[in-house]
Design a protein around this motif. Structure first.
Motif, PDB file in Angstrom:
ATOM      1  N   ASN A 102       1.904   3.609  -4.741  1.00 41.61           N
ATOM      2  CA  ASN A 102       1.190   4.775  -4.235  1.00 41.61           C
ATOM      3  C   ASN A 102       1.095   4.651  -2.717  1.00 41.61           C
ATOM      4  O   ASN A 102       0.467   3.719  -2.196  1.00 41.61           O
ATOM      5  CB  ASN A 102      -0.207   4.844  -4.851  1.00 41.61           C
ATOM      6  N   ALA A 103       1.705   5.586  -1.993  1.00 41.51           N
ATOM      7  CA  ALA A 103       1.734   5.497  -0.529  1.00 41.51           C
ATOM      8  C   ALA A 103       0.336   5.547   0.074  1.00 41.51           C
ATOM      9  O   ALA A 103       0.104   4.991   1.151  1.00 41.51           O
ATOM     10  CB  ALA A 103       2.598   6.621   0.039  1.00 41.51           C
ATOM     11  N   LYS A 104      -0.622   6.193  -0.595  1.00 40.48           N
ATOM     12  CA  LYS A 104      -1.988   6.258  -0.053  1.00 40.48           C
ATOM     13  C   LYS A 104      -2.627   4.875   0.041  1.00 40.48           C
ATOM     14  O   LYS A 104      -3.515   4.654   0.868  1.00 40.48           O
ATOM     15  CB  LYS A 104      -2.853   7.179  -0.918  1.00 40.48           C
ATOM     16  N   ASP A 105      -2.167   3.948  -0.790  1.00 35.03           N
ATOM     17  CA  ASP A 105      -2.745   2.614  -0.767  1.00 35.03           C
ATOM     18  C   ASP A 105      -2.389   1.840   0.496  1.00 35.03           C
ATOM     19  O   ASP A 105      -2.968   0.780   0.758  1.00 35.03           O
ATOM     20  CB  ASP A 105      -2.310   1.827  -2.004  1.00 35.03           C
ATOM     21  N   PHE A 106      -1.435   2.348   1.278  1.00 37.10           N
ATOM     22  CA  PHE A 106      -1.148   1.749   2.572  1.00 37.10           C
ATOM     23  C   PHE A 106      -2.395   1.775   3.462  1.00 37.10           C
ATOM     24  O   PHE A 106      -2.622   0.870   4.272  1.00 37.10           O
ATOM     25  CB  PHE A 106      -0.004   2.497   3.255  1.00 37.10           C
ATOM     26  N   TYR A 107      -3.227   2.789   3.299  1.00 36.72           N
ATOM     27  CA  TYR A 107      -4.409   2.956   4.130  1.00 36.72           C
ATOM     28  C   TYR A 107      -5.650   2.291   3.543  1.00 36.72           C
ATOM     29  O   TYR A 107      -6.658   2.135   4.245  1.00 36.72           O
ATOM     30  CB  TYR A 107      -4.710   4.453   4.320  1.00 36.72           C
ATOM     31  N   LEU A 108      -5.598   1.904   2.270  1.00 38.11           N
ATOM     32  CA  LEU A 108      -6.799   1.421   1.595  1.00 38.11           C
ATOM     33  C   LEU A 108      -7.388   0.152   2.212  1.00 38.11           C
ATOM     34  O   LEU A 108      -8.611   0.083   2.409  1.00 38.11           O
ATOM     35  CB  LEU A 108      -6.520   1.213   0.105  1.00 38.11           C
TER      36      LEU A 108
END
Length: 254
Positions: A102-108
């Motif tokens: 999940n690309a959003k997890d790059f920011y997590l």
């Protein structure tokens, strides 16, 4: 000193104190280059992902530019703490995103770090040891002297820590709902947009509070003065010890 001289000297002292505070904050938080190193990897990630929708290339590009920034600092023999923190942050983001797909997890990881830092600012302030004071004490050469010897400065550090904590909490209140509801591109652009303005606001408030606070106590200068005084005392005692036998010999000869 005339009545006109004193206000001028006070103004100069205030200007010097503010300039010293500004320089210390600039050093502690990395200045313009530190902000660039903080923003650039995330900006590159979201730009490439917006265009290509390719998680792997976006992550590799972000990590590569972070490493490049470290290499540049090493080549220039500059401090690398801000660049290294950026590398670790990007690396954790890449690992999370690759593991979950999940690309959003790059920011997590960065979001969780921001939340943890906000809590740390507030908790340490409530405990009487505001985090900003712990960070900036060595920069101002006062270490922890502000805790017991400089109550006005401790109060300024507490205000600054509250400002940082609340600003970061407000940032998290925007980002975490977006993590659940928005897509990767929307989250990424909002996050990049919120990198600098809250940071600058917190730094400015810190500068305002500290510029009005009492001057820091230079504990390093105090230690040097004590060492010098001790050396002078030992030299004086040695001189007295040397003069006493000489006086005794003179009396015997007489």
């Amino acid at each position: 000193m005339t009545s006109l001289d004193k206000p001028t000297q006070d103004t100069n002292a205030d200007d010097d104190a503010r300039a010293a505070t500004e320089a210390a904050l600039f050093e502690a938080f990395g200045g313009v280059r530190g902000m660039v190193e903080t923003v650039l990897p995330g900006l590159l990630f979201v730009t490439i992902f917006t265009i290509s929708k390719d998680l792997h290339w976006s992550a590799i590009a972000a990590l590569a530019v972070s490493l490049l920034l470290v290499v540049v600092r090493l080549a220039r023999r500059d401090t690398v703490k801000h660049a290294f923190s950026g590398v670790f942050g990007v690396a954790f983001g890449v690992v999370f995103a690759m593991m979950t797909g999940n690309a959003k997890d790059f920011y997590l990881p960065g979001m969780l770090y921001t939340l943890g830092l906000a809590v740390a600012y507030i908790v340490t302030t409530l405990a009487g040891v505001p985090l900003i004071g712990l960070m900036l004490g060595p920069v101002f050469k006062e270490n922890l002297s502000w805790r017991t010897r400089n109550p006005g400065r401790k109060k300024a550090y507490a205000k600054a820590s509250w400002a940082w904590g609340l600003i970061l909490l407000a940032k998290c209140a925007i980002l975490f709902p977006l993590y659940w509801w928005a897509d990767t591109t929307q989250l990424g652009w909002v996050l990049v947009t919120l990198k600098i303005p809250p940071f600058l606001l917190a730094v400015w408030l810190t500068w305002v509070f500290l510029a009005k606070a009492p001057a820091p106590i230079d504990v390093f200068a105090e230690m040097e003065a004590e060492e010098k005084a001790e050396e002078e005392r030992k030299a004086a005692l040695a001189q007295e010890d040397g003069e006493a036998p000489a006086a005794g010999r003179h009396r015997r000869q007489t």
